[in-house]
Design a protein around this motif. Structure first.
Motif, PDB file in Angstrom:
ATOM      1  N   UNK A 690       0.966  -0.896   0.161  1.00 42.91           N
ATOM      2  CA  UNK A 690       0.052   0.238  -0.329  1.00 42.91           C
ATOM      3  C   UNK A 690       1.159   1.086  -0.065  1.00 42.91           C
ATOM      4  N   UNK A 691       0.679   2.168  -0.998  1.00 43.04           N
ATOM      5  CA  UNK A 691       1.336   3.488  -1.114  1.00 43.04           C
ATOM      6  C   UNK A 691       0.265   4.435  -0.829  1.00 43.04           C
ATOM      7  N   UNK A 692       0.290   5.778   0.223  1.00 47.37           N
ATOM      8  CA  UNK A 692      -0.249   6.093   0.151  1.00 47.37           C
ATOM      9  C   UNK A 692      -0.267   7.840   0.133  1.00 47.37           C
ATOM     10  N   UNK A 693      -0.126   8.859  -0.003  1.00 47.84           N
ATOM     11  CA  UNK A 693      -0.208  10.249  -0.064  1.00 47.84           C
ATOM     12  C   UNK A 693      -1.285  11.589   0.518  1.00 47.84           C
ATOM     13  N   UNK A 718       3.232  11.618   2.403  1.00 47.01           N
ATOM     14  CA  UNK A 718       4.003  10.128   1.926  1.00 47.01           C
ATOM     15  C   UNK A 718       4.395   8.970   2.575  1.00 47.01           C
ATOM     16  N   UNK A 719       3.055   7.218   2.650  1.00 47.83           N
ATOM     17  CA  UNK A 719       3.399   6.905   3.400  1.00 47.83           C
ATOM     18  C   UNK A 719       3.554   4.910   2.822  1.00 47.83           C
ATOM     19  N   UNK A 720       4.557   4.351   3.433  1.00 48.25           N
ATOM     20  CA  UNK A 720       4.281   3.396   2.516  1.00 48.25           C
ATOM     21  C   UNK A 720       4.727   1.735   3.404  1.00 48.25           C
ATOM     22  N   UNK A 721       3.976   0.856   2.849  1.00 49.02           N
ATOM     23  CA  UNK A 721       4.120  -0.897   3.487  1.00 49.02           C
ATOM     24  C   UNK A 721       4.073  -1.816   2.444  1.00 49.02           C
ATOM     25  N   UNK A 722       5.196  -2.798   2.857  1.00 48.49           N
ATOM     26  CA  UNK A 722       5.142  -4.469   1.743  1.00 48.49           C
ATOM     27  C   UNK A 722       5.268  -5.357   2.943  1.00 48.49           C
ATOM     28  N   UNK A 723       5.032  -6.261   2.522  1.00 48.11           N
ATOM     29  CA  UNK A 723       4.338  -7.687   3.398  1.00 48.11           C
ATOM     30  C   UNK A 723       4.813  -8.793   2.394  1.00 48.11           C
ATOM     31  N   UNK A 724       5.693  -9.460   3.306  1.00 49.70           N
ATOM     32  CA  UNK A 724       5.565 -11.261   2.187  1.00 49.70           C
ATOM     33  C   UNK A 724       4.964 -12.269   3.569  1.00 49.70           C
ATOM     34  N   UNK A 725       3.914 -13.667   3.040  1.00 50.33           N
ATOM     35  CA  UNK A 725       3.421 -13.963   4.712  1.00 50.33           C
ATOM     36  C   UNK A 725       4.201 -15.754   3.953  1.00 50.33           C
ATOM     37  N   UNK A 726       4.899 -16.194   4.675  1.00 53.50           N
ATOM     38  CA  UNK A 726       5.592 -17.550   3.814  1.00 53.50           C
ATOM     39  C   UNK A 726       5.207 -18.784   4.884  1.00 53.50           C
ATOM     40  N   UNK A 727       4.663 -19.504   4.078  1.00 59.21           N
ATOM     41  CA  UNK A 727       4.139 -20.620   4.924  1.00 59.21           C
ATOM     42  C   UNK A 727       5.438 -21.651   5.332  1.00 59.21           C
ATOM     43  N   UNK A 728       5.845 -22.198   6.497  1.00 59.13           N
ATOM     44  CA  UNK A 728       6.135 -23.290   7.132  1.00 59.13           C
ATOM     45  C   UNK A 728       5.567 -24.589   7.490  1.00 59.13           C
ATOM     46  N   UNK A 729       6.152 -25.820   6.403  1.00 58.86           N
ATOM     47  CA  UNK A 729       5.045 -27.276   6.887  1.00 58.86           C
ATOM     48  C   UNK A 729       5.935 -27.648   7.520  1.00 58.86           C
ATOM     49  N   UNK A 730       7.390 -27.624   7.691  1.00 66.97           N
ATOM     50  CA  UNK A 730       7.817 -28.451   8.455  1.00 66.97           C
ATOM     51  C   UNK A 730       8.586 -28.151   9.536  1.00 66.97           C
ATOM     52  N   UNK A 731       7.438 -27.309  11.271  1.00 64.71           N
ATOM     53  CA  UNK A 731       7.988 -26.205  11.638  1.00 64.71           C
ATOM     54  C   UNK A 731       7.021 -26.258  12.592  1.00 64.71           C
TER      55      UNK A 731
END
Length: 776
Positions: A690-693, A718-731
């Motif tokens: 997301x980016x906003x001004x 001006x604001x900015x945010x980036x995110x990423x989700x990681x799935x961990x299957x053997x933890x």
């Protein structure tokens, strides 16, 4: 230390509930976005990392700005109204305390685990009483399960590292039996040592605008800038052509520099003639006196950093719900602590010539404990669809510290209960009947105390009815409320400038109502019209305050003979919806009778504080809000949502008398300015961005405190945010969410016009935060 010990006890007590099994956590997004709702009621999810205060969380809603009393205290300002006119609730129960009376007192708030906040921008007095005459904000703390959670056990761990932003750690867990019991535990901690800023802490106007071209000193600006500003008349040694020879030979006879100069070539004294030599510095036609303009800081002007801007917040809470066939019963215990500095600010305007390094910083300490019960029963009797009961006890202590000494402490102990009866729908008719009770005790102490000990009781009965048809819907509501104030005996003394000779109790009987209608105008258009008539009783500071209130740099004097405010509001909204494009335009007029404001007397008291009295006048608020959004499906590239908003509001006195016009002007100081903003949000599988001004204009409508406000330049955030989700299957950790957030990306010098500290404390400069959330 007590909260850390309690946290350890909670974790050890409940660790067996989730130690052996795999668990997953329902996602709680922590990123910021503007409300997707484009109505007068907006639900804002807590989805932005930079939400350190409630005001910051809501400032992207059209018509809502942040009070920004420094970076550590921010309350929502709805259509230019705040404080005692905007009701703040948590889980349906009021948490208004000292934060409504003094801008440097922050609303206790957990930025990590609050789920959402519901903002009502219209008068909400029928539902919530006079303190909602300008709207309301209800925060969902996430502590109470109102339906059974989807998973049996959930754990969420939050870590954040800030760069010119707060560091934070948090733990949230839920365990339940998927039948009857669900328990939530929350722990969170935030801390920052200091905020950096672009440029100086004091605005350039503090140097350039202290001495207007019309002459004199802008005392309002000097006090706001915490500057020593005065004009000295100094003799001009170049104004006279001769040096007085007799005085030169007898300097003990001189009364000042002017005695050594004369217009005469000779002087006769006791029969003796003295020849006066020529003045080598003489410049013909120059005045005898010149002005020496003194401008000294009485508090430091910091460069690149915001002095005394540190902050720490701790939160520990537990809530448990029991579900049965016809509803639920929930209980919760919540403890919040915070300590922070009020940046660039001194409790005192030091005397002329004082050393600014000796100014003592102001710190605020807050402790709030809340005990709450909430119950809902479905189909209790034949005519009722549901009955809901909320009961709570709120103990809030807010205090100001002057260096290491206690300036004041105020204890707010509030007990409240509300019963809501929802009638069973009969055709198009549905409704709600409510009873509410609130008892609040205020006790104060300290050398800089400005409020007496007061007990306030509110009792109310209200009814709301709705008619829903296929082509239109209608609603109406009425509330009757009694407010009783009793002043307790204490050591509190009013000042010699007080309007009140002897403090006495005041009772108010209030009536509020509203009517509204909405309809579809074909397939694409809709319209809503709402009218309300609301009353608010004066708050305790408006009635009884006396003495120096340093956090607003004022000698504040109440008046116990004030009348209740009456607001008559008309609001019209037009809606448009076509293939994912939505637009909303709202125009409103609020006409206040007996609008309460803090008026300037034109005099100053000790430490050069302006003497101000609570007064009343008729006032009209007018404004416009625009919202548009477009949702786009990008196929393999995800989803995109573009939105934009604009808002403006004007708060103007109706036919102000001569004193009001001279001392305070037509407009009040610190009003929100016009804004224009846009947000771009993108989502694709595990990625989100997301980016906003937002552009904040320079204020056109300026208030006065004898001298007129000096407007500061507009700015863009001006604001900015980036995110990423990681799935961990053997933890044991099933998912990790990682984000990076940037705020004030342009490193703008941002000074909100509605901030009382705008001249001495800008918003923080460019900031970043890295975050990791682990879900077990």
């Amino acid at each position: 230390m007590r909260h850390h010990a309690l946290a350890a006890a909670i974790l050890s007590t409940f660790s067996h509930a989730y130690a052996a099994d795999e668990t997953t956590l329902q996602t709680i997004n922590i990123k910021a976005e503007r409300a997707s709702n484009i109505d007068s009621v907006a639900v804002v999810e807590n989805t932005q990392a930079r939400n350190n205060t409630l005001g910051a969380m809501l400032e992207q809603v059209s018509g809502v700005q942040n009070s920004a009393f420094g970076p550590n205290s921010g309350a929502p300002v709805i259509r230019s109204l705040s404080g005692s006119r905007v009701q703040i609730l948590e889980d349906g129960q009021s948490i208004l305390g000292m934060n409504a009376l003094s801008g440097d007192i922050n609303i206790p708030f957990d930025p990590l685990f609050v789920r959402s906040a519901t903002v009502n921008k219209s008068s909400d007095s029928v539902r919530l009483g006079g303190n909602a005459i300008g709207g309301s904000v209800d925060v969902d703390s996430g502590l109470v399960s109102r339906k059974m959670e989807a998973r049996e056990k959930e754990v969420e761990l939050v870590l954040r590292k800030g760069f010119n932003d707060a560091n934070a750690q948090g733990l949230r867990l839920n365990f339940n039996d998927q039948r009857h019991f669900s328990t939530n535990v929350q722990l969170s901690f935030q801390k920052i040592g200091q905020y950096d800023i672009p440029g100086n802490s004091k605005a350039s106007a503090c140097n350039s605008a202290l001495f207007p071209a019309s002459g004199g000193v802008n005392t309002f600006l000097a006090d706001s800038c915490q500057k020593e500003a005065r004009i000295q008349q100094v003799y001009n040694k170049s104004s006279q052509p001769y040096i007085e020879q007799f005085i030169k030979q007898n300097p003990n006879w001189a009364d000042g520099d002017f005695s050594f100069y004369t217009n005469q070539p000779t002087t006769v004294w006791q029969g003796k003639t003295y020849v006066n030599p020529a003045n080598p510095a003489y410049v013909p036609g120059t005045p005898k006196t010149v002005q020496n303009k003194i401008s000294n800081d009485v508090t430091p002007d910091y460069r690149g950093s915001l002095g005394n801007s540190q902050s720490s917040n701790n939160h520990v809470a537990i809530g448990s719900t029991y579900f049965f066939d016809q509803g639920y019963v929930a209980v919760s215990v919540d403890a919040k602590e915070s300590k922070y500095g009020v940046p660039g600010f001194s409790m005192e305007n030091k005397s002329f010539g004082a050393n600014p390094e000796q100014a003592q910083p102001v710190d605020v300490v807050i402790r709030q404990d809340k005990y709450a019960l909430e119950a809902r029963l479905l189909d209790p009797v034949a005519l009722l669809e549901s009955a809901q009961l909320r009961v709570s006890r709120l103990n809030n202590t807010s205090g100001e510290r002057l260096g290491s000494a206690t300036a004041n402490d105020y204890q707010f102990d509030t007990s409240q209960a509300e019963l809501l009866l929802a009638q069973r729908r009969a055709g198009p008719l549905s409704g709600l009947l409510g009873l509410s009770y609130r008892a609040r005790e205020i006790a104060g102490s300290g050398t800089q105390r400005y409020l007496p000990d007061v007990d306030t009781t509110n009792r109310a009965l209200f009814v709301i009815q709705n008619l829903d048809f296929d082509w239109a819907s209608f609603d109406a509501g009425f509330r009757h409320e009694k407010v009783d104030n009793a002043v307790r005996n204490s050591a509190f003394k009013t000042s010699r400038n007080a309007k009140n000779a002897t403090l006495a109790g005041r009772d108010f009987s209030l009536n509020s109502y509203h009517v509204g209608a909405s309809t579809e105008l074909g397939r694409l258009f809709g319209a809503k019209l709402r009218y309300s008539s609301s009353q608010r009783a004066p708050e305790v500071n408006e009635l009884y305050a006396s003495n120096r209130h340093y956090s607003i740099m004022t000698q504040e004097e109440g008046n116990q003979n004030l009348q209740a405010e009456r607001a008559r509001n008309t609001e019209l909204t037009g809606l448009f919806d076509y293939h994912g494009f939505k637009a909303s335009a709202t125009a409103y007029v609020m006409k206040y009778a007996n609008y309460l404001y803090l008026g300037t007397s034109g005099l100053q008291t000790a430490n050069r504080l302006p003497l101000k009295y609570w007064k009343q006048t008729d006032t009209t608020l007018r404004g416009v809000e625009l919202d548009v959004s477009q949702a786009l499906e990008l196929g393999a590239y995800g989803k995109l949502n573009l939105s934009a908003f604009a808002d403006l509001v004007k708060n103007k006195a109706d036919k102000p008398d001569a004193l009001r016009a001279h001392n305070d002007g037509e407009y009040l100081p610190n009003m929100p300015t016009n804004r224009y903003g846009a947000t771009l949000q993108w989502e694709n599988q595990d990625w989100k961005a997301s980016a906003s001004g937002t552009r904040y204009d320079q204020q056109k409508y300026l208030g006065k405190s004898v001298s007129e406000e000096v407007p500061l330049g507009g700015y863009t955030l001006v604001n900015l945010q980036i995110s990423r989700a990681f799935e961990l299957h053997n933890s044991s950790i099933k998912q990790i969410d990682v984000f990076v957030s940037a705020s004030n990306l342009l490193d703008a010098e941002a000074r909100p016009h509605n901030s009382p500290l705008k001249y001495i404390a800008p918003l923080p400069g460019r900031a970043f935060q890295l975050g990791l959330t682990g879900k077990i």
